[in-house]
Design an enzyme around this catalytic site. Structure first.
Site, PDB file in Angstrom:
ATOM      1  CE  LYS A  12      14.147  22.181  17.758  1.00 44.30           C
ATOM      2  NZ  LYS A  12      14.514  23.298  18.642  1.00 44.30           N
TER       3      LYS A  12
ATOM      4  CG  ASP B 296      13.560  26.093  18.415  1.00 44.75           C
ATOM      5  OD1 ASP B 296      13.959  26.757  17.568  1.00 44.75           O
ATOM      6  OD2 ASP B 296      14.161  26.467  19.762  1.00 44.75           O
TER       7      ASP B 296
HETATM    8  C1  LIG Z   1      19.348  22.922  20.544  1.00 39.13           C
HETATM    9  C2  LIG Z   1      17.720  22.128  20.577  1.00 39.13           C
HETATM   10  C3  LIG Z   1      18.149  20.719  20.470  1.00 39.13           C
HETATM   11  C4  LIG Z   1      16.999  22.785  21.719  1.00 39.13           C
HETATM   12  C5  LIG Z   1      15.521  21.809  21.688  1.00 39.13           C
HETATM   13  O1  LIG Z   1      15.240  21.792  20.305  1.00 39.13           O
HETATM   14  O2  LIG Z   1      15.411  20.807  22.932  1.00 39.13           O
HETATM   15  C6  LIG Z   1      17.011  23.868  22.212  1.00 39.13           C
HETATM   16  O3  LIG Z   1      15.807  24.249  21.379  1.00 39.13           O
HETATM   17  C7  LIG Z   1      16.245  23.567  23.666  1.00 39.13           C
HETATM   18  O4  LIG Z   1      14.874  24.202  23.572  1.00 39.13           O
HETATM   19  O5  LIG Z   1      17.291  23.410  24.359  1.00 39.13           O
END
Ligand SMILES: CC(C)[C@H](C(=O)O)[C@@H](O)C(=O)O
Ligand SMILES: CC(C)[C@H](C(=O)O)[C@@H](O)C(=O)O
Lengths: 326, 326
Positions: free
Chosen positions: B167, B199
């Site tokens: 991440k 994610d």
């Molecule tokens: C782009 C990133 C910073 C963001 C996060 O980690 O919150 C995305 O993955 C989300 O879930 O909106």
């Protein structure tokens, strides 16, 4: 009263799905004032910064912001925008829609993700050539605010209670604080809670997603677990989200800028239009929000469908079909 | 040369699956010396500490340790045992076996989880009544050691390369260091790597697990993502794991103590027996390791099966069937 809305298409398919959502909003009998703003990779390429000051200020002063997507600069755009609206919770429903090929069609979850701290508060240090650290932050105040929101959410949605996902067996002090605070607020409010370790949740939600309804989590856990749920309902293309603050909100599809299909006019606008429905509800236009949701569901079920859902309709075809149903 | 093995059944079904694995090991023509040791909730209840000094010392001095499960005290037992064997990587294969009802039967993944740092190094502080912090630690040296292991793993297994899940768009300094170090070691060794945000991995592995083979991750990412993969292959009951150190190893099923079925003699011993096969391979008994794997796969396919797999066989029936096939 006029609702002041900042509209930020951003990069890639953001330029296609945001106009679609605005078309849907325009077709309702609500007095909106839209403020167009810019952000993303293309802005950074031109100006050196992905999120212009004016865009930040608009998000920080209007009633709500509708944001599309950003490419490589996503973190530089989304994280400050969440701060601009002072949002303490990211509401992420993950529901399998009719007509959408889903690994677990019975999935119907809502993640309430803490939206300000955890590893996202981002105090990182390079302590030596070999060693870097990150200070993960958990406060009782943020956990309380999230828990209060969760209790109201559960009451309004007639849920039985909520799960708290965490990793307090390892992060005893920080996630322990998170868990204890959330559970104690819920106890006071008479809302039932059940704990689940975030790793165990990842297994169990695949095996049987109907065990869960509302899942309250720290920031990174909410990020990863809601994306996992996206995988169960057929991909990120279907997930809307709402970043809620005390006075304003930021509404965005969970998907990204999809450079592979950008510019072709075939992006699925559903997640963005449902995000706009969440915005309507946040602004007090509950009836219109519901009408938009119903229209989207109807079109998902009966078509027309964009290529990601096996159809050959354009973004415009789908948007028109949704507007027709309103 | 005799292999010295520490055997720790632990709590719940650990008391059933570890004897099963020992029976399988005993039936091979290998000169083992087993050292019985104790740990877990029942030990804590008696002595006040979940992991006795003697158990730690045995794990830290024998060639390998076979561990079953611990209940509430899992973190107090497993984390120090991983330290005792000085293990820098946790190898977690997640493969759908024939005869096992799996959400994604085509899943065949191996997670190589960093096993010493990240949020697990656990420097936590209670800074005020409202605020707690955790210092997440990432070093180049640990990342390098993991990457070198990953490169050898890929070479030996004839994989095309590996994915690095992280991440680093949020944890830029710490996960950035992790990613950059791992990728640069692989580059030097001529091993191909591809990056994936943790994610995004959670979504994509559900949509199509065959996109991935070997996945190298920081500690907590590896914990959650491998448990997610467990959900795709039919639950934790099937997953073995190996904690590898420079001089010794710790082998354990990923599942827990399963208090709901403990004592009934119906626990599925497969994950523990495959963990024992990983131990055999670690100790250089490759041929025997393969024989054990084949025997387990054969029994999973043809039965007998324990109740978790829809059968009504006992742990003993399954173990005997495996031994018969060796
Ligand atoms: C782009 C990133 C910073 C963001 C996060 O980690 O919150 C995305 O993955 C989300 O879930 O909106
Ligand atoms: C019990 C716990 C500390 C452990 C971990 O987080 O590593 C477990 O979840 C695992 O994956 O082996």
């Amino acid at each position: 009263m006029t609702d002041e809305i900042t509209v930020i298409p951003g990069d890639g398919i953001g330029q296609e799905v945001i106009p679609a959502a605005v078309e849907v909003l325009d077709s309702l009998e609500i007095d909106f004032e839209f403020h167009e703003a810019d952000a993303g990779d293309h802005v950074e390429a031109e100006t050196g910064e992905a999120l212009p000051e004016e865009t930040y200020e608009l998000a920080a002063s209007t009633d709500a912001t509708l944001f599309g997507a950003a490419g490589e600069t996503a973190a530089d755009v989304i994280l400050p925008l969440r701060t601009a609206v002072d949002s303490f919770v990211n509401v992420r429903p993950a529901k399998a829609y009719p007509g959408v090929d889903a690994l677990r069609p019975e999935t119907d979850l809502v993640f309430l993700r803490e939206n300000t701290e955890g590893v996202y508060s981002g105090h990182e240090d390079r302590l030596s050539d070999d060693l870097s650290t990150l200070t993960r932050v958990v406060t009782s105040s943020a956990s309380e605010q999230l828990a209060e929101f969760a209790c109201e959410f559960v009451d309004e949605g007639n849920y039985d209670g909520f799960h708290v996902a965490h990793k307090a067996n390892v992060m005893r002090e920080t996630d322990g604080r998170f868990r204890d605070t959330v559970v104690s607020v819920a106890d006071e409010r008479g809302v039932e809670t059940e704990e689940v370790l975030m790793d165990a949740f990842a297994t169990h939600v695949c095996l049987d997603p109907t065990q869960f309804d509302v899942v309250v989590c720290p920031n990174l856990a909410g990020d990863v677990l809601s994306d996992l749920a996206a995988g169960l309902v057929g991909g990120l293309g279907m997930l809307p989200s709402a970043n809620i603050g005390p006075d304003r909100g930021l509404f965005e599809p969970v998907h990204g800028s999809a450079p592979d299909i950008a510019g072709e006019g075939v992006a699925n606008p559903a997640a963005t239009i449902v995000s706009a429905a969440m915005m309507l509800e946040y602004l007090g236009h509950d009836e219109e929000g519901l009408r938009v949701r119903d229209a989207v569901e109807g079109v998902l079920e009966d078509g027309p469908r964009t290529p990601d859902l096996g159809g050959d309709a354009s973004t415009e075809d789908v948007t028109n079909a949704i507007v027709d149903r309103l």
